[in-house]
Design a protein around this motif. Structure first.
Motif, PDB file in Angstrom:
ATOM      1  N   GLU A 291      -7.718   2.044   7.905  1.00 23.92           N
ATOM      2  CA  GLU A 291      -8.975   2.800   7.803  1.00 23.92           C
ATOM      3  C   GLU A 291      -9.087   3.500   6.455  1.00 23.92           C
ATOM      4  N   SER A 292      -7.970   4.057   5.997  1.00 21.49           N
ATOM      5  CA  SER A 292      -7.976   4.746   4.708  1.00 21.49           C
ATOM      6  C   SER A 292      -8.261   3.767   3.572  1.00 21.49           C
ATOM      7  N   LEU A 293      -7.638   2.604   3.643  1.00 19.08           N
ATOM      8  CA  LEU A 293      -7.864   1.587   2.613  1.00 19.08           C
ATOM      9  C   LEU A 293      -9.315   1.148   2.582  1.00 19.08           C
ATOM     10  N   PHE A 294      -9.890   0.992   3.761  1.00 19.40           N
ATOM     11  CA  PHE A 294     -11.264   0.497   3.850  1.00 19.40           C
ATOM     12  C   PHE A 294     -12.249   1.481   3.228  1.00 19.40           C
ATOM     13  N   ARG A 295     -11.908   2.766   3.318  1.00 17.78           N
ATOM     14  CA  ARG A 295     -12.821   3.775   2.763  1.00 17.78           C
ATOM     15  C   ARG A 295     -12.719   3.870   1.245  1.00 17.78           C
ATOM     16  N   LYS A 296     -11.614   3.386   0.721  1.00 19.17           N
ATOM     17  CA  LYS A 296     -11.416   3.486  -0.726  1.00 19.17           C
ATOM     18  C   LYS A 296     -11.902   2.210  -1.404  1.00 19.17           C
ATOM     19  N   VAL A 297     -12.501   2.359  -2.520  1.00 18.35           N
ATOM     20  CA  VAL A 297     -12.911   1.193  -3.310  1.00 18.35           C
ATOM     21  C   VAL A 297     -11.941   0.998  -4.468  1.00 18.35           C
ATOM     22  N   ILE A 298     -11.442   2.087  -5.032  1.00 18.65           N
ATOM     23  CA  ILE A 298     -10.454   2.006  -6.109  1.00 18.65           C
ATOM     24  C   ILE A 298      -9.313   2.950  -5.773  1.00 18.65           C
ATOM     25  N   CYS A 299      -8.172   2.707  -6.409  1.00 15.80           N
ATOM     26  CA  CYS A 299      -7.010   3.565  -6.174  1.00 15.80           C
ATOM     27  C   CYS A 299      -7.296   4.969  -6.680  1.00 15.80           C
ATOM     28  N   LYS A 300      -6.905   5.971  -5.919  1.00 15.71           N
ATOM     29  CA  LYS A 300      -7.176   7.336  -6.327  1.00 15.71           C
ATOM     30  C   LYS A 300      -5.970   7.943  -7.028  1.00 15.71           C
ATOM     31  N   ASN A 301      -6.220   9.019  -7.733  1.00 14.42           N
ATOM     32  CA  ASN A 301      -5.179   9.820  -8.375  1.00 14.42           C
ATOM     33  C   ASN A 301      -4.338   9.037  -9.380  1.00 14.42           C
TER      34      ASN A 301
ATOM     35  N   VAL B  41       0.834  -1.208   0.000  1.00 15.34           N
ATOM     36  CA  VAL B  41       0.000   0.000   0.000  1.00 15.34           C
ATOM     37  C   VAL B  41       0.867   1.255   0.000  1.00 15.34           C
ATOM     38  N   SER B  42       0.317   2.316  -0.604  1.00 12.61           N
ATOM     39  CA  SER B  42       0.961   3.630  -0.586  1.00 12.61           C
ATOM     40  C   SER B  42      -0.135   4.685  -0.525  1.00 12.61           C
ATOM     41  N   ASP B  43       0.259   5.951  -0.527  1.00 16.73           N
ATOM     42  CA  ASP B  43      -0.724   7.043  -0.528  1.00 16.73           C
ATOM     43  C   ASP B  43      -1.530   7.027  -1.818  1.00 16.73           C
ATOM     44  N   GLU B  44      -0.934   6.509  -2.887  1.00 13.65           N
ATOM     45  CA  GLU B  44      -1.603   6.496  -4.191  1.00 13.65           C
ATOM     46  C   GLU B  44      -2.577   5.342  -4.365  1.00 13.65           C
ATOM     47  N   GLY B  45      -2.338   4.237  -3.654  1.00 15.52           N
ATOM     48  CA  GLY B  45      -3.225   3.087  -3.840  1.00 15.52           C
ATOM     49  C   GLY B  45      -2.634   1.829  -3.247  1.00 15.52           C
ATOM     50  N   SER B  46      -3.026   0.671  -3.796  1.00 17.02           N
ATOM     51  CA  SER B  46      -2.561  -0.610  -3.260  1.00 17.02           C
ATOM     52  C   SER B  46      -2.545  -1.657  -4.358  1.00 17.02           C
TER      53      SER B  46
ATOM     54  N   SER C  79      -0.919  -3.592 -16.809  1.00 17.07           N
ATOM     55  CA  SER C  79      -1.395  -3.884 -15.447  1.00 17.07           C
ATOM     56  C   SER C  79      -0.252  -3.812 -14.441  1.00 17.07           C
ATOM     57  N   ILE C  80       0.959  -4.172 -14.858  1.00 19.04           N
ATOM     58  CA  ILE C  80       2.121  -4.032 -13.979  1.00 19.04           C
ATOM     59  C   ILE C  80       2.431  -2.552 -13.747  1.00 19.04           C
ATOM     60  N   SER C  81       2.309  -1.765 -14.786  1.00 17.72           N
ATOM     61  CA  SER C  81       2.538  -0.315 -14.639  1.00 17.72           C
ATOM     62  C   SER C  81       1.548   0.295 -13.666  1.00 17.72           C
ATOM     63  N   LEU C  82       0.290  -0.136 -13.704  1.00 16.52           N
ATOM     64  CA  LEU C  82      -0.714   0.354 -12.766  1.00 16.52           C
ATOM     65  C   LEU C  82      -0.338   0.004 -11.324  1.00 16.52           C
ATOM     66  N   GLN C  83       0.231  -1.172 -11.132  1.00 16.39           N
ATOM     67  CA  GLN C  83       0.648  -1.554  -9.782  1.00 16.39           C
ATOM     68  C   GLN C  83       1.821  -0.708  -9.308  1.00 16.39           C
ATOM     69  N   LEU C  84       2.742  -0.390 -10.204  1.00 16.86           N
ATOM     70  CA  LEU C  84       3.854   0.488  -9.841  1.00 16.86           C
ATOM     71  C   LEU C  84       3.348   1.888  -9.490  1.00 16.86           C
ATOM     72  N   LEU C  85       2.348   2.358 -10.246  1.00 17.08           N
ATOM     73  CA  LEU C  85       1.731   3.650  -9.930  1.00 17.08           C
ATOM     74  C   LEU C  85       1.094   3.617  -8.544  1.00 17.08           C
ATOM     75  N   ALA C  86       0.415   2.508  -8.234  1.00 18.26           N
ATOM     76  CA  ALA C  86      -0.285   2.394  -6.952  1.00 18.26           C
ATOM     77  C   ALA C  86       0.672   2.427  -5.773  1.00 18.26           C
ATOM     78  N   LEU C  87       1.938   2.091  -6.013  1.00 17.40           N
ATOM     79  CA  LEU C  87       2.930   2.084  -4.939  1.00 17.40           C
ATOM     80  C   LEU C  87       3.820   3.317  -4.975  1.00 17.40           C
ATOM     81  N   GLY C  88       3.433   4.306  -5.791  1.00 16.33           N
ATOM     82  CA  GLY C  88       4.217   5.530  -5.861  1.00 16.33           C
ATOM     83  C   GLY C  88       5.538   5.345  -6.574  1.00 16.33           C
ATOM     84  N   LEU C  89       5.609   4.360  -7.468  1.00 14.46           N
ATOM     85  CA  LEU C  89       6.853   4.056  -8.184  1.00 14.46           C
ATOM     86  C   LEU C  89       6.766   4.462  -9.653  1.00 14.46           C
TER      87      LEU C  89
END
Length: 569
Positions: free
Chosen positions: A261-271, A220-225, A288-298
């Motif tokens: 708590e933040s994860l639970f409130r989110k249904v999809i990755c934001k930003n 998980v990151s601020d961008e998603g999971s 799909s791998i690129s999306l996962q890298l985005l979700a981890l702030g990478l």
């Protein structure tokens, strides 16, 4: 299906994992004292047992806590663990993986508190709905304790679920392989890791490590999971996070509460929408791998072809391995027709007065050539079966072997004579010691090591059905061939060693006959056994008298044997 149409579903699985509510329950149990029903203090380790309602049932949550939060990189092998008279992990060992290693400090905590943990384990039944959890080093202890539970609670409906938060890896690749060989075991572990938390990456230095993750990881990151159970893929992501977030040494484990708590409130990755606009969608797996890298702030790593290609390669291998997973039951049903073809071949050659061993050895007709394909199909299947059994943890492997004992024994007794025929056709010698394959030896060991009742059932012969049996010793024809070679050596060299071999073989044959453990096909006029007997009789002379020569002297004895009416003294 081409690689470009494959897809890595981590970004879609992560919200599913989060929405179950189990992360919130686990974290709340870690920080709460309200639902505690039992607690115990040990050596630098304590645990609390909570009882909470979940879907109308009582869910027990075991929370581990450690007083010492330091952990070093050192591993301890299972060989050294056994020297401490700790054998609770022996069930994990496999024939292929007899030794694995775990973190020395985490094991020490388990070992020093063994007595109270045994008591805790004894209170857990197969009907207990259970979560084992902990944060940081306590999560590593929770993982090791959950492994401890798998021996007795690792199958069935209510398997334990271990949920860790920001915990260091606990073992090497051999441990990961032992856990991952059982898909049910691997599914018992869920590890939550923040991209800012350095602790889960503690043992990953300069892109090298002896440690290997197992179970499912929720990164998980601020961008998603994103979520994955591909251990190589997860390790590469942890390496990537290590290279970009080494400065985050101020992370506190308490932050996992806000993350959950933040994860639970989110249904999809934001930003991610605007950043994802630049992703090439022509390759679904790479996208799909690129999306996962985005979700981890990478995001900066997406443009690095090396990391993207490596992650893609790891994911392709993982996906393909899952698709080609060996399914013994399905494949055996397909291969039953090959066994049926060999049964037909055995009957046909018997009617021709030669027997299937000698027919295949001499390649008399096109039917003999057809047998090669059936033999190869069956051999390939059982080689894979034995490999699977060797890689399963001891208890599961034992159950697996027992389940397939009858089919494996039948295969060995039917097919090994064909292997022997081919070997001696090519002028081979000493098959048992020089050529016999590992999987055939293993199948015989399964039978010898099986429970007495099963072993007796498979070795029991009824003289009234001896006409249809397969010779119990699948190496019988190898012994016949060696006896023929010994006859030649004795005649040419008057060799004492050859004489002793012939005497031993005579005793061996008579013992099989006496127990109705050899097929009557050996008496067919074209068989190698009759060839041996004629040569042996010439060596011994007409005056030679023994129990075997007495039996072999009258052809009507062969008929009585086949009918099960001959009485051996």
């Amino acid at each position: 299906m081409t690689q470009s149409s494959l897809f890595s579903s981590g970004s879609q699985l992560a919200p599913f994992v989060i929405s179950s509510g189990l992360l919130r329950l686990s974290w709340n149990a870690i920080i709460s004292l309200e639902t505690v029903i039992d607690s115990k203090q040990g050596v630098k380790l304590s645990y609390k047992v909570h009882s909470v309602p979940f879907h109308g049932k009582d869910l027990k949550i075991i929370v581990f806590e450690t007083q010492d939060h330091d952990v070093k990189v050192d591993l301890i092998s299972f060989n050294d663990i056994k020297k401490k008279k700790f054998i609770d992990f022996e069930f994990l060992c496999t024939e292929r993986n007899p030794v694995f290693s775990v973190n020395k400090d985490v094991f020490s905590l388990l070992h020093e508190n063994h007595q109270i943990l045994v008591q805790l384990k004894d209170e857990i039944t197969s009907s207990t709905q259970l979560i084992v959890t902990g944060s940081g080093l306590a999560g590593s202890v929770a993982s090791l304790f959950t492994i401890y539970l798998l021996d007795t609670n690792g199958s069935g409906k209510n398997r334990p679920l271990c949920i860790t938060f920001g915990s260091p890896l606990i073992g090497d690749k051999k441990l990961q392989e032992s856990i991952s060989r059982s898909s049910t075991w691997n599914s018992c572990f869920l590890n939550v890791v923040s991209h800012n938390d350095p602790l889960p990456r503690l043992f990953i230095t300069n892109k090298t490590t002896s440690y290997m993750p197992f179970g499912t990881f929720l990164l998980v990151s601020d961008e998603g999971s994103t979520s994955s159970e591909n251990s190589e893929f997860i390790l590469e992501l942890l390496v990537a996070l290590s290279s970009t977030n080494v400065q985050n040494q101020g992370f506190q484990s308490a932050e996992y509460g806000n993350i959950v708590e933040s994860l639970f409130r989110k249904v999809i990755c934001k930003n991610l929408t605007s950043q994802a606009e630049n992703i090439n969608l022509s390759d679904s797996l790479l996208a799909s791998i690129s999306l996962q890298l985005l979700a981890l702030g990478l995001a900066p790593l997406i443009q690095e072809s090396n990391i993207s290609k490596k992650l893609k390669t790891l994911e392709v291998k993982f996906i393909m391995d899952k698709r080609t997973l060996f399914d013994p039951s399905r494949k055996l049903n397909v291969l039953k027709k090959d066994m049926a073809q060999l049964e037909w071949y055995k009957k046909k050659t018997k009617n021709q007065g030669i027997g299937y061993y000698d027919s295949f050895r001499n390649m008399y007709s096109h039917f003999d050539l057809d047998v090669i394909g059936f033999q190869k199909n069956l051999t390939k299947y059982w080689e894979k079966m034995v490999e699977e059994a060797e890689m399963k943890p001891q208890k599961e492997g034992s159950q697996f072997r027992t389940r397939w004992l009858y089919a494996g024994t039948n295969y060995r007794r039917m097919v090994e004579p064909l292997v022997i025929a081919e070997y001696y056709r090519d002028k081979g010698q000493d098959y048992v010691n020089k050529k016999r394959s590992k999987h055939l030896k293993k199948l015989e060991n399964w039978l010898n090591e099986g429970n007495e009742r099963t072993r007796d059932s498979l070795n029991k012969t009824n003289k009234h059905n001896v006409e249809s049996i397969l010779t119990l010793d699948s190496c019988f024809w190898a012994h016949v061939e060696e006896a023929i070679i010994a006859c030649k050596e004795f005649k040419e060299l008057n060799n004492e060693k050859a004489k002793n071999k012939l005497d031993e073989f005579e005793k061996y044959v008579y013992n099989l006959l006496k127990n109705y453990a050899v097929s009557p096909e050996i008496f067919l006029s074209g068989s190698s056994y009759i060839k041996w007997w004629n040569e042996y009789k010439a060596i011994k002379g007409s005056s030679y008298d023994s129990t075997l020569s007495s039996f072999m002297s009258k052809s009507e004895n062969y008929k009585e044997y086949a009918e099960g009416t001959f009485d051996f003294l």
